[in-house]
Design a protein around this motif. Structure first.
Motif, PDB file in Angstrom:
ATOM      1  N   ALA A 197       0.797  -1.258  -0.120  1.00 53.57           N
ATOM      2  CA  ALA A 197       0.130  -0.026  -0.128  1.00 53.57           C
ATOM      3  C   ALA A 197       0.824   1.326  -0.064  1.00 53.57           C
ATOM      4  O   ALA A 197       0.631   2.147  -0.568  1.00 53.57           O
ATOM      5  CB  ALA A 197      -0.863  -0.039   1.157  1.00 53.57           C
ATOM      6  N   PHE A 198       2.027   1.185   0.688  1.00 55.44           N
ATOM      7  CA  PHE A 198       2.767   2.478   0.873  1.00 55.44           C
ATOM      8  C   PHE A 198       3.730   2.639  -0.682  1.00 55.44           C
ATOM      9  O   PHE A 198       3.809   3.777  -0.818  1.00 55.44           O
ATOM     10  CB  PHE A 198       3.949   2.001   1.824  1.00 55.44           C
ATOM     11  CG  PHE A 198       5.078   3.131   1.886  1.00 55.44           C
ATOM     12  CD1 PHE A 198       4.932   4.271   2.505  1.00 55.44           C
ATOM     13  CD2 PHE A 198       6.365   2.834   1.374  1.00 55.44           C
ATOM     14  CE1 PHE A 198       5.992   5.349   2.774  1.00 55.44           C
ATOM     15  CE2 PHE A 198       7.439   3.672   1.426  1.00 55.44           C
ATOM     16  CZ  PHE A 198       7.139   5.097   2.143  1.00 55.44           C
ATOM     17  N   ASP A 199       3.995   1.556  -1.216  1.00 54.36           N
ATOM     18  CA  ASP A 199       4.640   1.512  -2.606  1.00 54.36           C
ATOM     19  C   ASP A 199       3.689   0.636  -3.458  1.00 54.36           C
ATOM     20  O   ASP A 199       4.235  -0.447  -3.869  1.00 54.36           O
ATOM     21  CB  ASP A 199       6.059   1.229  -2.402  1.00 54.36           C
ATOM     22  CG  ASP A 199       6.832   1.277  -3.906  1.00 54.36           C
ATOM     23  OD1 ASP A 199       6.195   1.943  -4.762  1.00 54.36           O
ATOM     24  OD2 ASP A 199       7.716   0.685  -3.924  1.00 54.36           O
ATOM     25  N   PRO A 200       2.787   1.313  -4.216  1.00 51.33           N
ATOM     26  CA  PRO A 200       1.831   0.440  -5.092  1.00 51.33           C
ATOM     27  C   PRO A 200       2.573   0.065  -6.299  1.00 51.33           C
ATOM     28  O   PRO A 200       2.262  -0.941  -6.899  1.00 51.33           O
ATOM     29  CB  PRO A 200       0.893   1.418  -5.421  1.00 51.33           C
ATOM     30  CG  PRO A 200       1.063   2.517  -4.512  1.00 51.33           C
ATOM     31  CD  PRO A 200       2.327   2.733  -3.932  1.00 51.33           C
ATOM     32  N   ARG A 223      14.223   1.201  -5.704  1.00 48.32           N
ATOM     33  CA  ARG A 223      13.450   0.102  -4.929  1.00 48.32           C
ATOM     34  C   ARG A 223      14.666  -0.831  -4.329  1.00 48.32           C
ATOM     35  O   ARG A 223      15.127  -1.720  -5.052  1.00 48.32           O
ATOM     36  CB  ARG A 223      12.388  -0.690  -5.569  1.00 48.32           C
ATOM     37  CG  ARG A 223      11.346   0.049  -5.638  1.00 48.32           C
ATOM     38  CD  ARG A 223      10.333  -0.530  -6.539  1.00 48.32           C
ATOM     39  NE  ARG A 223       8.927   0.216  -6.637  1.00 48.32           N
ATOM     40  CZ  ARG A 223       9.037   1.523  -7.248  1.00 48.32           C
ATOM     41  NH1 ARG A 223       9.882   1.933  -7.932  1.00 48.32           N
ATOM     42  NH2 ARG A 223       8.018   2.128  -7.136  1.00 48.32           N
ATOM     43  N   THR A 224      15.345  -0.307  -3.045  1.00 49.78           N
ATOM     44  CA  THR A 224      16.454  -1.152  -2.667  1.00 49.78           C
ATOM     45  C   THR A 224      15.931  -1.803  -1.318  1.00 49.78           C
ATOM     46  O   THR A 224      16.556  -2.347  -0.624  1.00 49.78           O
ATOM     47  CB  THR A 224      17.287  -0.134  -1.889  1.00 49.78           C
ATOM     48  OG1 THR A 224      16.811   0.962  -0.961  1.00 49.78           O
ATOM     49  CG2 THR A 224      17.996   0.879  -3.196  1.00 49.78           C
ATOM     50  N   LEU A 225      14.454  -1.781  -0.800  1.00 48.51           N
ATOM     51  CA  LEU A 225      14.372  -2.740   0.390  1.00 48.51           C
ATOM     52  C   LEU A 225      13.440  -3.857  -0.161  1.00 48.51           C
ATOM     53  O   LEU A 225      12.561  -3.773  -0.578  1.00 48.51           O
ATOM     54  CB  LEU A 225      12.955  -1.630   1.012  1.00 48.51           C
ATOM     55  CG  LEU A 225      12.638  -2.457   2.425  1.00 48.51           C
ATOM     56  CD1 LEU A 225      13.613  -2.596   3.395  1.00 48.51           C
ATOM     57  CD2 LEU A 225      11.348  -1.852   2.838  1.00 48.51           C
ATOM     58  N   TYR A 226      14.424  -4.950   0.110  1.00 53.03           N
ATOM     59  CA  TYR A 226      13.830  -6.213  -0.390  1.00 53.03           C
ATOM     60  C   TYR A 226      13.210  -6.816   1.086  1.00 53.03           C
ATOM     61  O   TYR A 226      13.543  -6.918   1.901  1.00 53.03           O
ATOM     62  CB  TYR A 226      15.073  -6.961  -1.088  1.00 53.03           C
ATOM     63  CG  TYR A 226      15.571  -6.511  -2.410  1.00 53.03           C
ATOM     64  CD1 TYR A 226      14.940  -6.848  -3.439  1.00 53.03           C
ATOM     65  CD2 TYR A 226      16.277  -5.389  -2.474  1.00 53.03           C
ATOM     66  CE1 TYR A 226      15.517  -6.352  -4.712  1.00 53.03           C
ATOM     67  CE2 TYR A 226      16.694  -4.897  -3.555  1.00 53.03           C
ATOM     68  CZ  TYR A 226      16.362  -5.336  -4.808  1.00 53.03           C
ATOM     69  OH  TYR A 226      16.573  -4.774  -5.990  1.00 53.03           O
TER      70      TYR A 226
END
Length: 83
Positions: free
Chosen positions: A12-15, A39-42
């Motif tokens: 929801a934060f990053d659709p 997008r670096t959060l895996y």
């Protein structure tokens, strides 16, 4: 209200998140990465483990708010809309 962040909260934060096999890549929610567009959060879809390849934050989604809350004030504020 639960203490854990769910994968659905990050979606929801990053659709525009990206599925990559068993992992999902998100914009990082931590203060050190605010304003960054990569997008670096895996997140491991099965285990719920997360790691940011930029700022180095890592852990379990289930423990995020209890353990990381004091270092991720911006993240908590950004995600609070999804509680």
């Amino acid at each position: 209200m639960t203490e854990a962040i769910a994968l659905a909260d990050l979606k929801a934060f990053d659709p525009d998140y990206r599925e990559r096999g068993a992992e999902t890549a998100f914009l990082c929610i931590f203060d050190a990465c605010s304003g960054k567009r990569r997008r670096t959060l895996y997140v491991s879809n099965d285990a719920g483990l997360y790691m940011c390849q930029r700022c180095g934050e890592k852990g379990l989604l289930a423990e995020f708010r209890k353990v990381r809350g004091r270092r991720a004030n911006g993240a908590r504020a950004a995600l609070s809309a999804f509680d």
